[in-house]
Design a protein around this motif. Structure first.
Motif, PDB file in Angstrom:
ATOM      1  N   GLY A  52       0.810  -1.214   0.000  1.00  0.00           N
ATOM      2  CA  GLY A  52       0.000   0.000   0.000  1.00  0.00           C
ATOM      3  C   GLY A  52       0.841   1.261   0.000  1.00  0.00           C
ATOM      4  O   GLY A  52       2.050   1.242   0.173  1.00  0.00           O
ATOM      5  N   THR A  53       0.132   2.343  -0.194  1.00  0.00           N
ATOM      6  CA  THR A  53       0.775   3.655  -0.213  1.00  0.00           C
ATOM      7  C   THR A  53      -0.125   4.618   0.527  1.00  0.00           C
ATOM      8  O   THR A  53      -1.189   4.253   1.017  1.00  0.00           O
ATOM      9  N   GLY A  54       0.278   5.858   0.600  1.00  0.00           N
ATOM     10  CA  GLY A  54      -0.601   6.865   1.180  1.00  0.00           C
ATOM     11  C   GLY A  54      -0.349   7.096   2.645  1.00  0.00           C
ATOM     12  O   GLY A  54       0.775   7.266   3.080  1.00  0.00           O
ATOM     13  N   SER A  55      -1.432   7.045   3.450  1.00  0.00           N
ATOM     14  CA  SER A  55      -1.375   7.503   4.833  1.00  0.00           C
ATOM     15  C   SER A  55      -0.757   6.514   5.820  1.00  0.00           C
ATOM     16  O   SER A  55      -0.632   6.826   6.995  1.00  0.00           O
ATOM     17  N   CYS A  56      -0.372   5.331   5.385  1.00  0.00           N
ATOM     18  CA  CYS A  56       0.216   4.365   6.311  1.00  0.00           C
ATOM     19  C   CYS A  56       1.684   4.683   6.565  1.00  0.00           C
ATOM     20  O   CYS A  56       2.457   4.880   5.632  1.00  0.00           O
ATOM     21  N   ALA A  57       2.050   4.723   7.843  1.00  0.00           N
ATOM     22  CA  ALA A  57       3.452   4.908   8.200  1.00  0.00           C
ATOM     23  C   ALA A  57       4.242   3.680   7.762  1.00  0.00           C
ATOM     24  O   ALA A  57       3.720   2.570   7.742  1.00  0.00           O
ATOM     25  N   ARG A  58       5.482   3.854   7.406  1.00  0.00           N
ATOM     26  CA  ARG A  58       6.321   2.730   6.981  1.00  0.00           C
ATOM     27  C   ARG A  58       6.654   1.810   8.140  1.00  0.00           C
ATOM     28  O   ARG A  58       6.863   0.625   7.958  1.00  0.00           O
ATOM     29  N   SER A  59       6.751   2.358   9.352  1.00  0.00           N
ATOM     30  CA  SER A  59       7.011   1.528  10.522  1.00  0.00           C
ATOM     31  C   SER A  59       6.478   2.229  11.768  1.00  0.00           C
ATOM     32  O   SER A  59       6.284   3.445  11.774  1.00  0.00           O
ATOM     33  N   TYR A  60       6.241   1.451  12.805  1.00  0.00           N
ATOM     34  CA  TYR A  60       5.726   1.985  14.057  1.00  0.00           C
ATOM     35  C   TYR A  60       6.143   1.038  15.175  1.00  0.00           C
ATOM     36  O   TYR A  60       6.129  -0.184  15.001  1.00  0.00           O
ATOM     37  N   THR A  61       6.488   1.587  16.313  1.00  0.00           N
ATOM     38  CA  THR A  61       6.793   0.798  17.498  1.00  0.00           C
ATOM     39  C   THR A  61       5.959   1.328  18.645  1.00  0.00           C
ATOM     40  O   THR A  61       5.863   2.543  18.835  1.00  0.00           O
ATOM     41  N   GLY A  62       5.352   0.431  19.394  1.00  0.00           N
ATOM     42  CA  GLY A  62       4.529   0.826  20.534  1.00  0.00           C
ATOM     43  C   GLY A  62       4.375  -0.337  21.485  1.00  0.00           C
ATOM     44  O   GLY A  62       5.053  -1.361  21.358  1.00  0.00           O
ATOM     45  N   THR A  63       3.474  -0.189  22.451  1.00  0.00           N
ATOM     46  CA  THR A  63       3.210  -1.258  23.411  1.00  0.00           C
ATOM     47  C   THR A  63       1.709  -1.497  23.530  1.00  0.00           C
ATOM     48  O   THR A  63       0.903  -0.598  23.276  1.00  0.00           O
ATOM     49  N   ILE A  64       1.380  -2.723  23.911  1.00  0.00           N
ATOM     50  CA  ILE A  64       0.005  -3.073  24.264  1.00  0.00           C
ATOM     51  C   ILE A  64       0.049  -3.850  25.568  1.00  0.00           C
ATOM     52  O   ILE A  64       1.051  -4.494  25.887  1.00  0.00           O
ATOM     53  N   LYS A  65      -1.041  -3.775  26.310  1.00  0.00           N
ATOM     54  CA  LYS A  65      -1.171  -4.552  27.534  1.00  0.00           C
ATOM     55  C   LYS A  65      -2.362  -5.479  27.379  1.00  0.00           C
ATOM     56  O   LYS A  65      -3.459  -5.039  27.015  1.00  0.00           O
ATOM     57  N   VAL A  66      -2.149  -6.764  27.670  1.00  0.00           N
ATOM     58  CA  VAL A  66      -3.179  -7.787  27.542  1.00  0.00           C
ATOM     59  C   VAL A  66      -3.525  -8.307  28.937  1.00  0.00           C
ATOM     60  O   VAL A  66      -2.633  -8.593  29.744  1.00  0.00           O
ATOM     61  N   GLN A  67      -4.829  -8.396  29.193  1.00  0.00           N
ATOM     62  CA  GLN A  67      -5.305  -8.950  30.458  1.00  0.00           C
ATOM     63  C   GLN A  67      -6.595  -9.706  30.191  1.00  0.00           C
ATOM     64  O   GLN A  67      -7.492  -9.182  29.519  1.00  0.00           O
ATOM     65  N   ASN A  68      -6.698 -10.923  30.696  1.00  0.00           N
ATOM     66  CA  ASN A  68      -7.900 -11.744  30.524  1.00  0.00           C
ATOM     67  C   ASN A  68      -8.288 -11.883  29.056  1.00  0.00           C
ATOM     68  O   ASN A  68      -9.432 -11.669  28.682  1.00  0.00           O
ATOM     69  N   MET A  74      -3.008   0.600  25.288  1.00  0.00           N
ATOM     70  CA  MET A  74      -2.019   0.748  24.220  1.00  0.00           C
ATOM     71  C   MET A  74      -1.227   2.018  24.455  1.00  0.00           C
ATOM     72  O   MET A  74      -1.694   2.935  25.127  1.00  0.00           O
ATOM     73  N   SER A  75      -0.016   2.066  23.879  1.00  0.00           N
ATOM     74  CA  SER A  75       0.823   3.243  24.065  1.00  0.00           C
ATOM     75  C   SER A  75       0.255   4.470  23.361  1.00  0.00           C
ATOM     76  O   SER A  75       0.570   5.587  23.735  1.00  0.00           O
ATOM     77  N   ASP A  76      -0.595   4.283  22.366  1.00  0.00           N
ATOM     78  CA  ASP A  76      -1.247   5.397  21.686  1.00  0.00           C
ATOM     79  C   ASP A  76      -2.616   5.609  22.334  1.00  0.00           C
ATOM     80  O   ASP A  76      -3.542   4.840  22.103  1.00  0.00           O
ATOM     81  N   PRO A  77      -2.772   6.655  23.153  1.00  0.00           N
ATOM     82  CA  PRO A  77      -4.038   6.851  23.865  1.00  0.00           C
ATOM     83  C   PRO A  77      -5.225   7.174  22.945  1.00  0.00           C
ATOM     84  O   PRO A  77      -6.372   7.041  23.360  1.00  0.00           O
ATOM     85  N   ALA A  78      -4.963   7.581  21.703  1.00  0.00           N
ATOM     86  CA  ALA A  78      -6.051   7.905  20.777  1.00  0.00           C
ATOM     87  C   ALA A  78      -6.605   6.665  20.083  1.00  0.00           C
ATOM     88  O   ALA A  78      -7.632   6.734  19.418  1.00  0.00           O
ATOM     89  N   ALA A  79      -5.942   5.529  20.255  1.00  0.00           N
ATOM     90  CA  ALA A  79      -6.370   4.299  19.586  1.00  0.00           C
ATOM     91  C   ALA A  79      -7.154   3.408  20.552  1.00  0.00           C
ATOM     92  O   ALA A  79      -6.962   3.471  21.763  1.00  0.00           O
TER      93      ALA A  79
END
Length: 134
Positions: A52-68, A74-79
């Motif tokens: 794909g092209t356009g609005s997708c970033a080529r790479s991203y690093t973040g964190t998620i927390k899983v429970q139950n 997630m590290s991105d509070p807007a997501a």
């Protein structure tokens, strides 16, 4: 001819559709049952765009927390996220940020995992890998 992205997206959708019911069934587990999954914790996620092209970033690093079985932070509070990691390590997550959606699938084994993602709204997709931080 169908593009590689749309082919992968269609395959992903067909493979993950049955998981939606399985993930919903796990939502009712008691805390005691969910604690034995081994996938509760915080994970560092590295995401790469390969299609794909356009609005997708080529790479991203973040964190998620899983429970139950569910992604609870997630590290991105807007997501936001729906879904999580099933007790067999199957990853099935739908991410949303503003008007963009991404579907994530793959497999966790021990403290690491990998898989693919696709965005029907941004017309792109790629690969991800995760490593447990805690």
């Amino acid at each position: 001819m169908i593009s590689r992205f749309w082919f992968r997206f269609c395959v992903f959708t067909l493979l993950c559709a049955p998981l939606t019911g399985v993930a919903a069934a796990h939502h009712g587990h008691s805390h005691k049952q969910a604690a034995v999954t081994g996938f509760d914790g915080t994970y560092r996620i590295d995401i790469k765009t390969t299609d794909g092209t356009g609005s997708c970033a080529r790479s991203y690093t973040g964190t998620i927390k899983v429970q139950n079985f569910r992604v609870i932070a997630m590290s991105d509070p807007a997501a936001t996220a729906a879904g999580g990691i099933l007790d067999d390590g199957t990853v099935s997550i739908a991410l949303r940020k503003n008007d963009q959606v991404a579907n994530v699938g793959g497999k966790m084994k021990g403290g690491t995992g990998k898989g693919f993602w696709s965005s029907p709204t941004a017309f792109c997709g790629g690969l991800w890998q995760a490593e447990r931080e805690d």
